[in-house]
Motif scaffolding. Structure first.
Motif, mmCIF file in Angstrom:
data_model
loop_
_atom_site.group_PDB
_atom_site.id
_atom_site.type_symbol
_atom_site.label_atom_id
_atom_site.label_comp_id
_atom_site.label_asym_id
_atom_site.label_seq_id
_atom_site.Cartn_x
_atom_site.Cartn_y
_atom_site.Cartn_z
ATOM 1 N N GLY A 21 0.691 24.886 12.406
ATOM 2 C CA GLY A 21 1.291 26.204 12.513
ATOM 3 C C GLY A 21 2.750 26.101 12.930
ATOM 4 N N PHE A 22 3.296 27.231 13.365
ATOM 5 C CA PHE A 22 4.712 27.280 13.726
ATOM 6 C C PHE A 22 4.919 28.190 14.925
ATOM 7 C CE2 PHE A 22 4.406 26.686 9.145
ATOM 8 C CZ PHE A 22 5.136 25.512 8.968
ATOM 9 N N GLN A 23 5.873 27.823 15.746
ATOM 10 C CA GLN A 23 6.363 28.712 16.791
ATOM 11 C C GLN A 23 7.563 29.437 16.202
ATOM 12 O OE1 GLN A 23 5.956 28.878 20.678
ATOM 13 N NE2 GLN A 23 7.156 30.710 20.251
ATOM 14 N N LEU A 24 7.447 30.750 16.029
ATOM 15 C CA LEU A 24 8.553 31.558 15.530
ATOM 16 C C LEU A 24 9.235 32.234 16.704
ATOM 17 C CD1 LEU A 24 7.102 33.296 12.319
ATOM 18 C CD2 LEU A 24 8.266 31.096 12.523
ATOM 19 N N SER A 25 10.538 32.050 16.784
ATOM 20 C CA SER A 25 11.327 32.681 17.836
ATOM 21 C C SER A 25 12.411 33.527 17.187
ATOM 22 C CB SER A 25 11.954 31.624 18.759
ATOM 23 O OG SER A 25 10.961 30.784 19.307
ATOM 24 N N TRP A 26 13.023 34.362 17.980
ATOM 25 C CA TRP A 26 14.027 35.287 17.460
ATOM 26 C C TRP A 26 15.379 34.949 18.061
ATOM 27 C CZ3 TRP A 26 10.380 36.487 14.451
ATOM 28 C CH2 TRP A 26 9.107 36.819 14.909
ATOM 29 N N GLN A 27 16.392 34.961 17.228
ATOM 30 C CA GLN A 27 17.738 34.642 17.683
ATOM 31 C C GLN A 27 18.688 35.749 17.243
ATOM 32 O OE1 GLN A 27 20.765 31.231 16.437
ATOM 33 N NE2 GLN A 27 18.944 30.349 17.390
ATOM 34 N N ASN A 28 19.574 36.137 18.149
ATOM 35 C CA ASN A 28 20.502 37.232 17.878
ATOM 36 C C ASN A 28 21.911 36.671 17.768
ATOM 37 O OD1 ASN A 28 22.240 39.566 18.177
ATOM 38 N ND2 ASN A 28 20.414 40.665 18.869
ATOM 39 N N SER A 29 22.559 36.902 16.641
ATOM 40 C CA SER A 29 23.902 36.356 16.434
ATOM 41 C C SER A 29 24.933 36.988 17.363
ATOM 42 C CB SER A 29 24.337 36.552 14.975
ATOM 43 O OG SER A 29 24.399 37.924 14.646
ATOM 44 N N LEU A 59 -0.486 34.016 3.361
ATOM 45 C CA LEU A 59 0.035 33.006 2.434
ATOM 46 C C LEU A 59 0.200 31.624 3.050
ATOM 47 C CD1 LEU A 59 2.695 35.225 0.621
ATOM 48 C CD2 LEU A 59 0.447 34.530 -0.227
ATOM 49 N N LEU A 60 -0.006 31.500 4.363
ATOM 50 C CA LEU A 60 0.093 30.188 5.001
ATOM 51 C C LEU A 60 -1.275 29.599 5.322
ATOM 52 C CD1 LEU A 60 3.144 30.600 7.423
ATOM 53 C CD2 LEU A 60 3.076 29.485 5.186
ATOM 54 N N GLY A 61 -2.306 30.096 4.641
ATOM 55 C CA GLY A 61 -3.638 29.529 4.793
ATOM 56 C C GLY A 61 -4.156 29.635 6.217
ATOM 57 N N ASP A 62 -4.547 28.496 6.794
ATOM 58 C CA ASP A 62 -5.109 28.509 8.141
ATOM 59 C C ASP A 62 -4.063 28.217 9.216
ATOM 60 O OD1 ASP A 62 -4.659 25.905 7.478
ATOM 61 O OD2 ASP A 62 -6.683 25.180 7.893
ATOM 62 N N SER A 63 -2.780 28.237 8.848
ATOM 63 C CA SER A 63 -1.710 27.992 9.820
ATOM 64 C C SER A 63 -1.706 29.070 10.909
ATOM 65 C CB SER A 63 -0.342 27.978 9.132
ATOM 66 O OG SER A 63 -0.261 26.915 8.214
ATOM 67 N N ILE A 64 -1.348 28.652 12.112
ATOM 68 C CA ILE A 64 -1.265 29.572 13.240
ATOM 69 C C ILE A 64 0.197 29.888 13.526
ATOM 70 C CG2 ILE A 64 -1.866 29.933 15.675
ATOM 71 C CD1 ILE A 64 -3.961 27.710 15.325
ATOM 72 N N LEU A 65 0.505 31.144 13.751
ATOM 73 C CA LEU A 65 1.854 31.558 14.116
ATOM 74 C C LEU A 65 1.893 31.922 15.593
ATOM 75 C CD1 LEU A 65 2.969 33.875 11.155
ATOM 76 C CD2 LEU A 65 3.436 31.438 11.483
ATOM 77 N N PRO A 84 -5.255 38.634 12.755
ATOM 78 C CA PRO A 84 -5.527 38.246 14.151
ATOM 79 C C PRO A 84 -5.811 36.757 14.333
ATOM 80 C CG PRO A 84 -6.655 40.290 13.625
ATOM 81 C CD PRO A 84 -6.084 39.784 12.341
ATOM 82 N N LYS A 85 -6.600 36.158 13.441
ATOM 83 C CA LYS A 85 -6.992 34.763 13.642
ATOM 84 C C LYS A 85 -5.837 33.792 13.470
ATOM 85 C CE LYS A 85 -8.463 33.691 8.913
ATOM 86 N NZ LYS A 85 -9.548 33.144 8.072
ATOM 87 N N LEU A 111 -9.861 42.077 19.376
ATOM 88 C CA LEU A 111 -9.591 42.146 17.937
ATOM 89 C C LEU A 111 -9.433 40.768 17.308
ATOM 90 C CD1 LEU A 111 -7.021 45.109 17.869
ATOM 91 C CD2 LEU A 111 -9.388 45.145 17.017
ATOM 92 N N GLY A 112 -9.329 39.738 18.153
ATOM 93 C CA GLY A 112 -9.230 38.382 17.631
ATOM 94 C C GLY A 112 -7.855 37.760 17.704
ATOM 95 N N TYR A 113 -6.875 38.473 18.272
ATOM 96 C CA TYR A 113 -5.535 37.906 18.432
ATOM 97 C C TYR A 113 -5.536 36.890 19.580
ATOM 98 C CZ TYR A 113 -3.607 41.553 15.393
ATOM 99 O OH TYR A 113 -3.326 42.350 14.310
ATOM 100 N N GLY A 114 -4.668 35.884 19.459
ATOM 101 C CA GLY A 114 -4.516 34.906 20.523
ATOM 102 C C GLY A 114 -3.406 35.315 21.473
ATOM 103 N N ILE A 115 -3.524 34.915 22.721
ATOM 104 C CA ILE A 115 -2.492 35.167 23.738
ATOM 105 C C ILE A 115 -2.194 33.842 24.429
ATOM 106 C CG2 ILE A 115 -1.896 36.351 25.878
ATOM 107 C CD1 ILE A 115 -2.054 38.292 23.598
#
Length: 404
Positions: A21-29, A59-65, A84-85, A111-115
């Motif tokens: 999976g991927f860790q998505l972070s947010w960046q502000n210019s 579209l990323l299959g079983d990848s976790i975000l 959620p999964k 609901l199945g979301y991870g924390i």
């Protein structure tokens, strides 16, 4: 979506160095310290839109975000658009002190979301939190690994999964894997593993380089076919990749001659650069190959609106070759000595200069969570939402290729 916000990523690895999976972070210019809930919600909606398909789903299959979040985001509409999964929200330990936030967390968990909890003191972490979280972020301290090992052993007995950060060496990675940590996030994969054995080029890679050189010199198709036929495995791989979903052809390609007739030499050259990396038998890290594929496609998509198709395909080659030294276990100078690349590609690889260099640098910055993303985007006059769209599209494309 706010026109100054960028999506940056880091890979999430399992103990076998596979991308899970991927860790998505947010960046502000604009370098703002905080994001508004509206900004974060719009970013979530954007991610959901680009990574979901009405017919095929996620579209990323079983990848976790894993995605950075704040309490106000837990009830946002954009979150409901993500499966959620496949979704884990990263919250700070202090966020769990608010009763209203805890109630929202409970609803999302049902609901199945991870924390994932960030910033916790593992030595004093109360077990009452374990029912509210699916993951906990571990900041590795190599100097105090022995005492941390006891905590890891206790957590391993629970349902909470440990995600390691600050793993700076392969020795620490192996130690954490042995201690039962489930996943790792960071940039360690770009650091070569110490090895006394020099990998070098194998027979298949030597053949591919020969084909790439022949294509560059516009050799006859019959000559190319004669070289491919010497290696049945290579021929199979070439046709399998060309016929994969990631390439998007409507007609199945059944021979090299057919491939050249449909594609032309330039796309075939680009695909050989992909095969060059995948033909390694030296036990390279799987994450390194996926990163190279994403980087190549990302750079190509960034350049497509501003240059010819052939030039954009050169960007793909530059992206793939930018990690070829690590994939093959040889120096970049040695890589470049094995094949004559277009001057602009070579310049991009050596100095990130020339016509292609800034596009490659921007693709790299987004995978390194670098603060250069905004300035590079601005210098190329590419809007943040265009960078983000190309980024997510490249992740999906690489997933399709990897599954081929």
């Amino acid at each position: 979506m706010n026109e100054t916000n960028f999506i940056v990523r880091e890979p999430l690895l399992d103990p076998k160095q596979r991308v899970i999976g991927f860790q998505l972070s947010w960046q502000n210019s604009s370098q703002a310290a905080e994001f508004s809930v509206d900004d974060l919600n719009s970013l979530m909606e954007f991610v959901a839109e680009k990574l979901n398909d009405e017919n095929t789903g996620f579209l990323l299959g079983d990848s976790i975000l894993f995605m950075d979040a704040v309490p106000g985001l837990l009830k946002a509409e954009g979150l409901k658009l993500l499966p959620p999964k496949n979704t884990v929200l990263v919250l700070s330990k202090r966020d769990f002190t608010n009763p209203e936030t805890l109630e929202s967390i409970k609803e999302l968990r049902q609901l199945g979301y991870g924390i994932c909890m960030r910033g916790a003191d593992l030595s004093t972490l109360e077990r009452s939190f374990f029912s509210q979280i699916s993951h906990i972020e571990v900041q590795l301290n190599p100097a105090n690994l022995a005492s941390q090992a006891k905590v890891y052993a206790a957590l391993k007995q629970s349902s909470v999964r440990m995600v390691a950060r600050n793993v700076l060496s392969w020795q620490d990675f192996d130690a954490c894997s042995a201690l039962g940590l489930d996943s790792f996030v960071g940039k360690l994969h770009l650091t070569p593993r110490p090895s006394a054995e020099k990998k070098g080029l194998n027979t298949a890679q030597t053949t591919i380089l020969q084909l790439m050189e022949m294509i560059r010199k516009n050799a006859d198709i019959q000559q190319l076919e004669a070289v491919v036929k010497r290696d049945a495995t290579l021929a199979y791989k070439l046709l399998r990749y060309i016929n994969s979903a990631g390439f998007g052809l409507r007609t199945e390609v059944q021979s090299l001659k057919h491939a050249v007739q449909i594609l032309g030499y330039s796309p075939l050259y680009r695909w050989l650069s992909l095969l060059l990396a995948t033909a390694s038998t030296s036990g390279y890290s799987p994450v390194l190959l996926e990163t190279a594929i994403v980087r190549g496609r990302f750079a190509e998509l960034l350049g497509q609106p501003y240059m010819s198709k052939a030039e954009a395909e050169n960007l793909f080659v530059a992206g793939m070759f930018s990690l070829l030294d690590r994939l093959l276990g040889i120096s970049m100078e040695e890589v470049l000595s094995t094949i004559q690349l277009p001057e602009a590609v070579t310049e991009a690889l050596i100095s990130r200069g020339g016509a292609y260099g800034p596009y490659l640098a921007l693709a790299e910055a987004c995978e390194l969570n670098s603060m250069l993303v905004g300035s590079l985007s601005e210098s190329l006059r590419i809007k943040p939402n265009e960078v983000n769209a190309a980024h997510l599209s490249a992740l999906v494309w690489a997933k399709n290729i990897a599954a081929a």
